[in-house]
Design a protein around this motif. Sequence first.
Motif, PDB file in Angstrom:
ATOM      1  N   LEU A 135       0.893  -1.315   0.044  1.00 40.69           N
ATOM      2  CA  LEU A 135      -0.161  -0.198   0.161  1.00 40.69           C
ATOM      3  C   LEU A 135       0.870   1.480  -0.023  1.00 40.69           C
ATOM      4  O   LEU A 135       0.716   2.382  -0.680  1.00 40.69           O
ATOM      5  CB  LEU A 135      -0.816  -0.071   1.430  1.00 40.69           C
ATOM      6  N   ILE A 136       1.980   1.320   0.816  1.00 40.97           N
ATOM      7  CA  ILE A 136       2.878   2.519   0.807  1.00 40.97           C
ATOM      8  C   ILE A 136       3.387   2.697  -0.448  1.00 40.97           C
ATOM      9  O   ILE A 136       3.522   3.829  -0.931  1.00 40.97           O
ATOM     10  CB  ILE A 136       3.877   2.135   2.204  1.00 40.97           C
ATOM     11  N   LEU A 137       4.168   1.474  -0.815  1.00 42.61           N
ATOM     12  CA  LEU A 137       4.721   1.510  -2.147  1.00 42.61           C
ATOM     13  C   LEU A 137       3.459   2.143  -3.252  1.00 42.61           C
ATOM     14  O   LEU A 137       4.073   3.021  -4.210  1.00 42.61           O
ATOM     15  CB  LEU A 137       5.264   0.305  -2.707  1.00 42.61           C
ATOM     16  N   GLY A 138       2.273   1.620  -3.240  1.00 41.71           N
ATOM     17  CA  GLY A 138       1.541   2.021  -4.392  1.00 41.71           C
ATOM     18  C   GLY A 138       0.934   3.356  -4.068  1.00 41.71           C
ATOM     19  O   GLY A 138       0.944   4.120  -5.251  1.00 41.71           O
ATOM     20  N   ALA A 139       1.019   3.987  -3.040  1.00 41.59           N
ATOM     21  CA  ALA A 139       0.430   5.396  -2.853  1.00 41.59           C
ATOM     22  C   ALA A 139       1.384   6.210  -3.326  1.00 41.59           C
ATOM     23  O   ALA A 139       1.408   7.338  -3.879  1.00 41.59           O
ATOM     24  CB  ALA A 139       0.211   5.610  -1.475  1.00 41.59           C
ATOM     25  N   GLY A 140       2.921   5.697  -3.186  1.00 40.61           N
ATOM     26  CA  GLY A 140       3.840   6.431  -3.448  1.00 40.61           C
ATOM     27  C   GLY A 140       4.385   6.575  -5.116  1.00 40.61           C
ATOM     28  O   GLY A 140       5.375   6.770  -5.670  1.00 40.61           O
ATOM     29  N   GLY A 141       3.384   5.532  -5.823  1.00 44.39           N
ATOM     30  CA  GLY A 141       3.615   5.193  -7.208  1.00 44.39           C
ATOM     31  C   GLY A 141       4.847   4.347  -7.602  1.00 44.39           C
ATOM     32  O   GLY A 141       5.366   4.365  -8.606  1.00 44.39           O
ATOM     33  N   LEU A 142       5.474   3.568  -6.612  1.00 45.47           N
ATOM     34  CA  LEU A 142       6.280   2.578  -6.665  1.00 45.47           C
ATOM     35  C   LEU A 142       5.875   1.286  -7.114  1.00 45.47           C
ATOM     36  O   LEU A 142       6.592   0.388  -7.636  1.00 45.47           O
ATOM     37  CB  LEU A 142       7.429   2.610  -5.538  1.00 45.47           C
ATOM     38  N   ALA A 143       4.670   0.915  -6.834  1.00 43.07           N
ATOM     39  CA  ALA A 143       3.910  -0.216  -7.019  1.00 43.07           C
ATOM     40  C   ALA A 143       3.185  -0.375  -8.336  1.00 43.07           C
ATOM     41  O   ALA A 143       2.476   0.610  -8.428  1.00 43.07           O
ATOM     42  CB  ALA A 143       3.154  -1.150  -5.794  1.00 43.07           C
ATOM     43  N   THR A 144       3.324  -1.155  -9.095  1.00 46.90           N
ATOM     44  CA  THR A 144       2.230  -1.282 -10.325  1.00 46.90           C
ATOM     45  C   THR A 144       1.017  -2.437  -9.990  1.00 46.90           C
ATOM     46  O   THR A 144       1.202  -3.005  -8.878  1.00 46.90           O
ATOM     47  CB  THR A 144       2.966  -1.909 -11.586  1.00 46.90           C
ATOM     48  N   MET A 145       0.290  -2.382 -10.591  1.00 50.93           N
ATOM     49  CA  MET A 145      -0.942  -3.552 -10.842  1.00 50.93           C
ATOM     50  C   MET A 145      -0.425  -4.842 -10.385  1.00 50.93           C
ATOM     51  O   MET A 145      -1.083  -5.340  -9.781  1.00 50.93           O
ATOM     52  CB  MET A 145      -1.600  -3.607 -11.999  1.00 50.93           C
ATOM     53  N   TRP A 146       0.730  -5.232 -11.020  1.00 51.34           N
ATOM     54  CA  TRP A 146       1.012  -6.540 -10.661  1.00 51.34           C
ATOM     55  C   TRP A 146       1.518  -6.599  -9.318  1.00 51.34           C
ATOM     56  O   TRP A 146       1.152  -7.876  -8.609  1.00 51.34           O
ATOM     57  CB  TRP A 146       2.329  -6.774 -11.727  1.00 51.34           C
ATOM     58  N   GLU A 147       2.519  -5.844  -8.777  1.00 45.10           N
ATOM     59  CA  GLU A 147       2.672  -6.080  -7.204  1.00 45.10           C
ATOM     60  C   GLU A 147       1.282  -6.117  -6.344  1.00 45.10           C
ATOM     61  O   GLU A 147       1.110  -6.743  -5.561  1.00 45.10           O
ATOM     62  CB  GLU A 147       3.349  -4.915  -6.654  1.00 45.10           C
ATOM     63  N   ALA A 148       0.376  -5.396  -6.866  1.00 46.21           N
ATOM     64  CA  ALA A 148      -1.050  -5.221  -6.190  1.00 46.21           C
ATOM     65  C   ALA A 148      -1.646  -6.713  -6.234  1.00 46.21           C
ATOM     66  O   ALA A 148      -2.034  -7.097  -5.236  1.00 46.21           O
ATOM     67  CB  ALA A 148      -1.919  -4.202  -6.951  1.00 46.21           C
ATOM     68  N   VAL A 149      -1.518  -7.047  -7.445  1.00 43.36           N
ATOM     69  CA  VAL A 149      -2.313  -8.428  -7.687  1.00 43.36           C
ATOM     70  C   VAL A 149      -1.675  -9.463  -6.532  1.00 43.36           C
ATOM     71  O   VAL A 149      -2.150 -10.127  -5.954  1.00 43.36           O
ATOM     72  CB  VAL A 149      -2.186  -9.230  -8.981  1.00 43.36           C
ATOM     73  N   PHE A 150      -0.184  -9.415  -6.559  1.00 42.57           N
ATOM     74  CA  PHE A 150       0.493 -10.359  -5.770  1.00 42.57           C
ATOM     75  C   PHE A 150       0.235 -10.156  -4.294  1.00 42.57           C
ATOM     76  O   PHE A 150      -0.167 -11.312  -3.479  1.00 42.57           O
ATOM     77  CB  PHE A 150       1.992 -10.280  -5.816  1.00 42.57           C
ATOM     78  N   ALA A 151       0.001  -8.770  -3.936  1.00 40.07           N
ATOM     79  CA  ALA A 151      -0.427  -8.636  -2.503  1.00 40.07           C
ATOM     80  C   ALA A 151      -1.750  -9.198  -2.120  1.00 40.07           C
ATOM     81  O   ALA A 151      -1.862  -9.644  -1.157  1.00 40.07           O
ATOM     82  CB  ALA A 151      -0.383  -7.067  -2.476  1.00 40.07           C
ATOM     83  N   ASP A 152      -2.659  -9.113  -3.329  1.00 43.29           N
ATOM     84  CA  ASP A 152      -4.007  -9.507  -2.664  1.00 43.29           C
ATOM     85  C   ASP A 152      -3.855 -11.173  -2.923  1.00 43.29           C
ATOM     86  O   ASP A 152      -4.177 -12.007  -2.117  1.00 43.29           O
ATOM     87  CB  ASP A 152      -4.982  -9.021  -3.771  1.00 43.29           C
TER      88      ASP A 152
END
Length: 653
Positions: free
Chosen positions: A616-633
């Motif tokens: 989440l922190i990486l995503g809000a900072g623009g460092l994570a893409t959809m792919w990381e998001a998918v993995f996190a979930d």
Amino acid sequence: MKKKKVNLRDVAPKEHHHHHDDGHNHNTSKEASNLKPYLPAIFSFVLLITGITIDYFEAFSFFRGWVRVVWYSVAYIPVGLPVIKEGWKSIVRGDFFTEFLLMSIATLGAFAIKEYPEGVAVMLFYSVGELFQASAVKRAKGNIKTLLDARPDTAMVLRNGDFVSAHPETVTIGEKIQVRIGEKIPLDGILLSKKASLNTAAITGESKPDTIAKGEKVYAGSINLNEVIEIETIKEFKDSSITRILDMVQNATARKSKTELFIRKFARVYTPIVVFLAIGLTFLPYFFVDEYVFRDWLYRALIFLVISCPCALVISIPLGYFGGLGAASRNGILFKGASFLDAMTKVNTVVMDKTGTVTKGVFKIKEVVNKSDFKEAEFMQYLMAMEEQSTHPIAKAILEYKTDGADFEATDVSEVAGKGLKGSVNGKQVLVGNKGLIASFGIEVPKETDTIVESIVMVAIDGKFAGYVTIADELKEDAHQAIKQIREAGIQRLIMLSGDKNSITQQITSELGIDWAKGGLLPEDKLNEIEQLKKLPDTTVAFMGDGINDAPVLASSDVGIAMGGLGSDVAIESADVIIQTDQPSKIARAVQIGRSTRNIVWQNIALAFGIKAIVLILGAGGLATMWEAVFADVGVALLAILNAIRLQRTKWN
């Protein structure tokens, strides 16, 4: 995440209808049906991988513009449509913020900003996660399926002078049914035949054959071993013991545990917060950022949505409990609900009944002391002639004594309330009973009998003390081991409350090393004792009893544990945990399984929160893409599922 209600009857295909299929056909159709739910996901996966490959190598010039959009849309529909539908259904029901909605917004949003492969991938992984979850649940319920198969689906009923085949549901109480060799008894009943040898494994978990005599109860699900028997039904199908146990197990998952309920509530509050934060993340930066690019911030908000979906949490907790319930039922321990798995971990005081719990509840002659002028065999003949007239369990034990020669007949037998029997055998006056009876006829009783702990039956013949028989109940084979294991499981206090004589209770207490005991208690006395114990600070009481008269105590203790499962319906109703195998040592096992379940559930909670927070922190900072998001979930959900399945794999010592 809404749990899908899985009806056990769907999970458990009635395989026993297919006896005449050839094995091959049966297996192929089974494999096909196992694969079926995965087909849409496989189709989407193939299209997605092909699309990404073409994109990457830019191999075909035509794969641009609308062709590409259509390609990815076709890949999206098989996995996306069911989720969007579910989301819509829950909105119609007034439940807006579900994970279906989160997934739909995130993936359709990805399409809106032309991130097609990512939109498809998020939905695909989400669907695969759901499928894995469903199969893990199905596995946990698979243990229960073996129980379901124990339910017979035909009964041979006597109607108009013939035995005809009917569904057990159509059989009424009092009808006569016939059970052939190797068949299951379809309904609870009373045995009309002389005797029956039954395998009661489906019910008690013990596979040793049980011999039942005429007039005794037989239970549905038992298998008839030796000869054709006839039974008079005493219960309808829906009330038969095995059906009750099955309903109980089916509903076990509905009785949510506290952690599970907490997560449900948590998701209710958490999801709307996440949705509003995502909206904020899209538009608010407009006021704070120099070069505001709507698309970038929308993308970040969508990632934020995907990551924050509480799937992993919501999946992994019920699954942890499922694993625990499954592992327990595989061990012959039925928990009526996940909350009792939790409660079991807090128990620090175990109170037990004696007869039928740590002892077998079967009386046996321990010693025959003959002080008459007759030979022992003849002395016993007199006693047995009298006991023929009694229904007391002790009488039953005496009648198992083997003598040669013709049996004596007793006449004019009358009962002296609370003391015993008087009558005449072979013209001699015979008294059989306790010391009070013998003394009331002015006959002297030897002093040595005062120190005897066991139950004692005294005999006087023609006004003279003739001797006595001592009767004792045997300890169960695993009674010593049970106490040892309960101590090892960290339970501090062990107490015995029994309706039997105090002297016998105290003797067994010292033999087993129990902390303290009280004997000679009525059910309401036991209830008072339990109520007193519950008032002590930091005391969680588990009571284990064998049911019939223990129902009120089972119901009022923090965790009520019934032995043997089927001896008593009342026990099934009032207990929270049922030990099918009748072994008291399973209590320690139940505590172990409860603790392991709790550990796995908390590991899953920590895992889910930990990984999500990072992404989440990486995503809000623009460092994570959809792919990381998918993995996190999905990744976290899968790890949680694997962790939960571990419970069912565990071999308990």
